[in-house]
Scaffold this active site. Sequence first.
Site, PDB file in Angstrom:
ATOM      1  N   SER A   3       0.841  -1.190   0.000  1.00 59.65           N
ATOM      2  CA  SER A   3       0.000   0.000   0.000  1.00 59.65           C
ATOM      3  C   SER A   3       0.878   1.244   0.000  1.00 59.65           C
ATOM      4  O   SER A   3       2.064   1.188  -0.346  1.00 59.65           O
ATOM      5  CB  SER A   3      -0.946  -0.011   1.212  1.00 59.65           C
ATOM      6  OG  SER A   3      -1.927   0.995   1.103  1.00 59.65           O
ATOM      7  N   ASN A   4       0.300   2.388   0.362  1.00 59.75           N
ATOM      8  CA  ASN A   4       1.039   3.646   0.429  1.00 59.75           C
ATOM      9  C   ASN A   4       0.526   4.469   1.608  1.00 59.75           C
ATOM     10  O   ASN A   4      -0.333   4.002   2.368  1.00 59.75           O
ATOM     11  CB  ASN A   4       0.919   4.418  -0.893  1.00 59.75           C
ATOM     12  CG  ASN A   4      -0.537   4.650  -1.268  1.00 59.75           C
ATOM     13  OD1 ASN A   4      -1.276   5.323  -0.555  1.00 59.75           O
ATOM     14  ND2 ASN A   4      -0.955   4.075  -2.392  1.00 59.75           N
ATOM     15  N   HIS A   5       1.026   5.683   1.754  1.00 60.49           N
ATOM     16  CA  HIS A   5       0.736   6.482   2.946  1.00 60.49           C
ATOM     17  C   HIS A   5      -0.511   7.348   2.829  1.00 60.49           C
ATOM     18  O   HIS A   5      -0.774   8.170   3.714  1.00 60.49           O
ATOM     19  CB  HIS A   5       1.934   7.379   3.271  1.00 60.49           C
ATOM     20  CG  HIS A   5       3.173   6.608   3.631  1.00 60.49           C
ATOM     21  ND1 HIS A   5       3.258   5.826   4.755  1.00 60.49           N
ATOM     22  CD2 HIS A   5       4.382   6.497   2.995  1.00 60.49           C
ATOM     23  CE1 HIS A   5       4.466   5.266   4.814  1.00 60.49           C
ATOM     24  NE2 HIS A   5       5.161   5.661   3.769  1.00 60.49           N
TER      25      HIS A   5
ATOM     26  N   ALA B  79      -4.691   7.408  -4.423  1.00 60.36           N
ATOM     27  CA  ALA B  79      -3.313   6.961  -4.647  1.00 60.36           C
ATOM     28  C   ALA B  79      -3.370   5.471  -4.997  1.00 60.36           C
ATOM     29  O   ALA B  79      -3.312   4.609  -4.124  1.00 60.36           O
ATOM     30  CB  ALA B  79      -2.470   7.197  -3.404  1.00 60.36           C
TER      31      ALA B  79
END
Length: 403
Positions: free
Chosen positions: A207-209, A275
Site C-alpha cells: 500500500s502507500n501512505h 493513490a
Amino acid sequence: MKGKRILLGVTGSISAYKSALLIRLLVKAGAEVQVVMTESAKEFITPLTLATLSKRPALSTFVSDQNGSWNNHVDLGLWADVLVIAPASAHTLARCAHGLCDDLLSAVYLSAKCPVFFAPAMDLDMYRHPTTVENLQRLESFGNHIIHAEHGELASGLVGEGRLAEPETIVQTLYRHFAFRPALAGKPVLITAGPTQEPIDPVRYISNHSTGKMGYAIAQAFARAGADVTLVSGPTALPLPDPFVRRVNVRSASEMYEATAAAFPSAAVTILNAAVADYTPAHPADRKIKKQEATFALELTKTTDIAATLGLQKRTDQLMMGFALETNDELANALKKLRAKNLDWIVLNSLRDSGAGFGHDTNKITVIDKDEQTHEFALKSKDDVAEDLLDLVEAELNKQPAG
C-alpha cells in the site's frame, strides 16, 4: 459558515436542550449566533445557558427586563443571514403559518428577509396530525425550508417520527445552504480517494501512505455545493464526509478501477485523487507466507491505469481532473500526465513542499489546466484547497452551453 449571522429561534419543546449543542457547533464553525426564545422555551432550558454559549444575551421580549432597551424585531430580521427555528413546536409552527404575531420570535419571523429554516420537534401523533402537516406545507409554500423531524424514541416513550433533527444534521443543512452553487446543482460528480491495498497473502498487502483526507475534503465541498457525489474510497479511517455523499468502498486497484469505470459514463465531473497502486502481486498466496528464506522475491504486474483508460473514453461534455504527487521534475512529469491522460486539469503536489502530501491537514498545490496555464496556490487547509478546486470546476461548467 465563518462570519455568517444566524438567528436561532428556540421554542417550548423537550428538544430545546439540543439547542445548546447546536449553538456550540455553529460558533465552532465561525458563525455569529443570536438566540430568540419563546417564554415557554425557558421552561426547558435557561436563557443563561444559551447566552453563555452564544456569547450574546438570549432575547425573549420586545423590551429587555434588565435595562429596558428595545429588542427591535425589524433590526434582528435584517441582521440575520438565516433564521433557524429549532426546535419548532407545533404551536410555533401554527402561529408562523397563520401570521400570528404576539411574541418576539413570531415578529422576527414576519420581519425576516433572510431564508428561514424550521426544524420541527413534537410527539409522533402531533407531527402526523393533519393540522401540523398542513402548517408545514403552508410554511414551505411561502419559500421556507423544512428540516424534517427524525424517527426514533420520543420523550413520551413512543417510537416514531417527531424527534428534532440532530444538531449535526442541522449544521450540515446550513453548510449546504451557504455553499450552494447553481452550476453544480444535481451534477453527477465522481471522486476517488484514499490508498489501495494489493494482497500478498491473506495477512499482508502492498500500500502507500495516503489517508484519504484530500479526496474526502473534495467530496464534502462538492456535496455541499449541491452536486450528486459518488466517492469511490480505498481503505481509510475517515467518516463519511457528508450525509449526501454516496460512498463505494473498495480495497484493491482492480476493485477501484471496476467501481470507477461503472460510475464514469454518467459523471459530468470526475476527480481522480486516489493513490492507486501501479503494481500488484502477480500471484497472491492463499495462505500466510512463512518466514524461511533469507531473501524473498515478489513478482509484480502492472495495474490498470484508471486515468488513462477513462481519458480515452471521455466525452466532450465531461470534465476530468487528475492528481500528480511528485518528488522530482515536478512540472515536467505533471504536464506529461496531463497530455497523456486527456485530463482537463492536473493537480500537482510535491513531497518537497513542507506541509503538503500524505497525512497532513494542509496541502500546497499547483494546478495546470488543459491549455497548460498554471495556477499556483499557497499552503492552506485541505478544506480550503477543495474550495479552490471547486472554483476551477465551477468556472469551467459555467462556460458550457445550457442544457
